[in-house]
Design a protein around this motif. Structure first.
Motif, PDB file in Angstrom:
ATOM      1  N   LEU A 107      60.934  57.410  54.313  1.00 23.35           N
ATOM      2  CA  LEU A 107      61.866  56.100  54.855  1.00 23.35           C
ATOM      3  C   LEU A 107      61.232  54.551  54.704  1.00 23.35           C
ATOM      4  O   LEU A 107      61.864  53.485  54.575  1.00 23.35           O
TER       5      LEU A 107
ATOM      6  N   ARG B 282      62.288  53.901  51.205  1.00 26.33           N
ATOM      7  CA  ARG B 282      63.806  53.320  51.354  1.00 26.33           C
ATOM      8  C   ARG B 282      64.384  51.642  52.101  1.00 26.33           C
ATOM      9  O   ARG B 282      64.541  50.747  51.659  1.00 26.33           O
TER      10      ARG B 282
ATOM     11  N   VAL C 123      65.922  55.673  63.668  1.00 26.13           N
ATOM     12  CA  VAL C 123      66.222  56.708  62.222  1.00 26.13           C
ATOM     13  C   VAL C 123      66.497  57.477  63.460  1.00 26.13           C
ATOM     14  O   VAL C 123      66.049  57.108  64.840  1.00 26.13           O
TER      15      VAL C 123
ATOM     16  N   SER D 135      67.236  48.854  58.125  1.00 24.70           N
ATOM     17  CA  SER D 135      66.550  49.995  58.025  1.00 24.70           C
ATOM     18  C   SER D 135      67.916  51.661  58.504  1.00 24.70           C
ATOM     19  O   SER D 135      66.512  52.127  59.877  1.00 24.70           O
TER      20      SER D 135
ATOM     21  N   THR E  55      68.815  55.209  59.342  1.00 22.98           N
ATOM     22  CA  THR E  55      68.680  56.992  59.011  1.00 22.98           C
ATOM     23  C   THR E  55      69.174  57.446  59.769  1.00 22.98           C
ATOM     24  O   THR E  55      69.365  57.648  61.321  1.00 22.98           O
TER      25      THR E  55
ATOM     26  N   THR F 104      70.493  57.423  54.376  1.00 23.13           N
ATOM     27  CA  THR F 104      69.921  55.643  55.204  1.00 23.13           C
ATOM     28  C   THR F 104      70.847  54.597  54.064  1.00 23.13           C
ATOM     29  O   THR F 104      71.564  54.079  53.242  1.00 23.13           O
TER      30      THR F 104
ATOM     31  N   ASN G 168      70.489  50.153  54.798  1.00 27.32           N
ATOM     32  CA  ASN G 168      69.763  49.065  54.559  1.00 27.32           C
ATOM     33  C   ASN G 168      70.779  48.239  55.088  1.00 27.32           C
ATOM     34  O   ASN G 168      71.558  47.741  54.347  1.00 27.32           O
TER      35      ASN G 168
END
Ligand SMILES: C[S@@+](CC[C@H](N)C(=O)[O-])C[C@H]1O[C@@H](n2cnc3c(N)ncnc32)[C@H](O)[C@@H]1O
Length: 168
Positions: free
Chosen positions: A10, A13, A94, A121, A123, A159, A161
């Motif tokens: 992560l 990413r 996340v 980001s 997820t 994910t 972004n």
């Protein structure tokens, strides 16, 4: 969780590198926070924000045990406006978005907290009962003003972004 949405994956990413300031919103006991702190190093900082005192207590214990000094725990709900504007290069949500009652306020706060060009980001992981689908995330992102990048991953973890535009 670590097999399908491991912290290093992560961080990759999201493009986290040394010297960055990172917001881990809904950090829990620090699954992403600690690897992020190692990656940004002493020239960077991670603000670890969570609404549950217990989670931050567990995080503080790990920080002390591992002598980590570049993490700042912050007891707050994301959306309450406790973060500093334009101070972060990267932010993470996340497996958190589905637990937040006012998702619009949360994304607006993160947008304000990111520097221009900064990245949020997000997820999501199956079968989290609070999972948010890409369409919901994209619609929130558009309303907030983020630029959208293609989804990475898929099943069981993806994910997305979102980029705060540079000033024109
Ligand atoms: C499923 S855990 C995920 C923890 C961590 N992000 C991870 O990947 O291991 C969700 C976390 O979000 C936190 N949370 C829920 N609503 C929140 C809010 N409005 N603001 C900040 N944290 C929140 C919870 O307390 C919990 O620690």
């Amino acid at each position: 969780m670590n097999r399908v949405a491991g912290a290093e994956l992560l961080l990759d990413r999201a493009g986290v590198t040394a010297g960055m300031n990172v917001l881990d919103a809904g950090c829990g006991p620090g699954r992403i926070t600690l690897p992020a702190a190692r990656r940004v190093g002493q020239s960077g900082e991670v603000v670890a924000l969570d609404i549950q005192p217990d989670m931050l207590q567990r995080l503080r214990k790990k920080l002390a045990e591992q002598s980590v000094s570049n993490v700042r725990p912050l007891l707050a709900g994301i959306g309450e406006g406790k973060t500093t504007p334009e101070s972060f290069d990267r932010a993470f949500l996340v497996t958190v978005l589905g637990e937040i009652p006012d998702k619009t306020a949360a994304l607006q706060e993160i947008y304000r907290a990111l520097k221009p060009g900064g990245v949020l980001s997000i997820t999501e992981v199956f079968p989290d009962p609070d999972i948010q689908m890409p369409d919901t995330i994209l619609s929130l992102a558009r309303r907030t003003g983020f630029l959208i990048t293609p989804k990475t991953g898929g099943f069981p973890a993806f994910t997305i972004n979102l980029i705060k535009p540079e000033r024109s």
